[in-house]
Design an enzyme around this catalytic site. Sequence first.
Site, short mmCIF file in Angstrom:
data_model
loop_
_atom_site.label_atom_id
_atom_site.label_comp_id
_atom_site.label_asym_id
_atom_site.label_seq_id
_atom_site.Cartn_x
_atom_site.Cartn_y
_atom_site.Cartn_z
N LYS A 222 37.80 2.78 11.38
CA LYS A 222 37.19 2.83 12.70
C LYS A 222 35.69 2.61 12.55
O LYS A 222 35.01 3.38 11.89
CB LYS A 222 37.45 4.16 13.40
CG LYS A 222 36.94 4.15 14.83
CD LYS A 222 37.18 5.45 15.55
CE LYS A 222 36.83 5.29 17.04
NZ LYS A 222 35.48 4.71 17.25
N ASP B 296 31.90 2.41 14.09
CA ASP B 296 31.15 3.13 15.11
C ASP B 296 30.11 2.20 15.71
O ASP B 296 29.04 1.98 15.14
CB ASP B 296 30.47 4.35 14.46
CG ASP B 296 29.96 5.34 15.49
OD1 ASP B 296 30.25 5.17 16.69
OD2 ASP B 296 29.26 6.29 15.08
#
Length: 205
Positions: free
Chosen positions: A20, A22
């Site tokens: 993931k 950011d």
Amino acid sequence: MLLTERKALPKGLGWLAEIKFDGYRALASTGPVPALRTKNGADCTAWFPELTPTLASLPSDCILDGEICVLDEFGRADFDRVHTRALRRGWYDGADSVVYCVFDLLAERGRDVRQVPIETRKSALERLILDANRKNAAGGLLYVQAIADQAEWLYAHVLALKLEGVVCKRSGSAYQAGIRSSDWVKVKRPGSIPASRFQRFARGG
């Protein structure tokens, strides 16, 4: 398509796992005049002009989904630095260059592929990104690789490298626009989002 946040990784087989990143979630449309839009629909094309040449080199009428990020020397996304870029609404001397970390394909050459299984969408996306980066020396596009049934292994590396977290996506799933789906699950590293970020947004920063 929005993610469901959980504290623990999904159990069992049948999940793809990705890092993931950011950054600023954005959809990109390709063609001679490419465009980028934030999750809230704002046109952010002019905010990140260094991405335009590579997006323009992709086949027309594709729609990509990903995160616009500033990466440090270890490949970790730094939200504060990309937020600073976004606030300036354009290029400026000393600006950090951004990378568009692309993880999904919604349309391919004008064909809606949202109902195509995620594995097929990602294979097509990988080919597009690799071809675009070969054609354009500026680069700026990063294909977000997924691995099958190895979420725990990936999460261990996320913890070691202090990345934001992992996203687990159900194998064979479709892209459900505008829906917070249990087919996409995010698990963040504890402490990955500092309290100061929420204080800054509360002040309107």
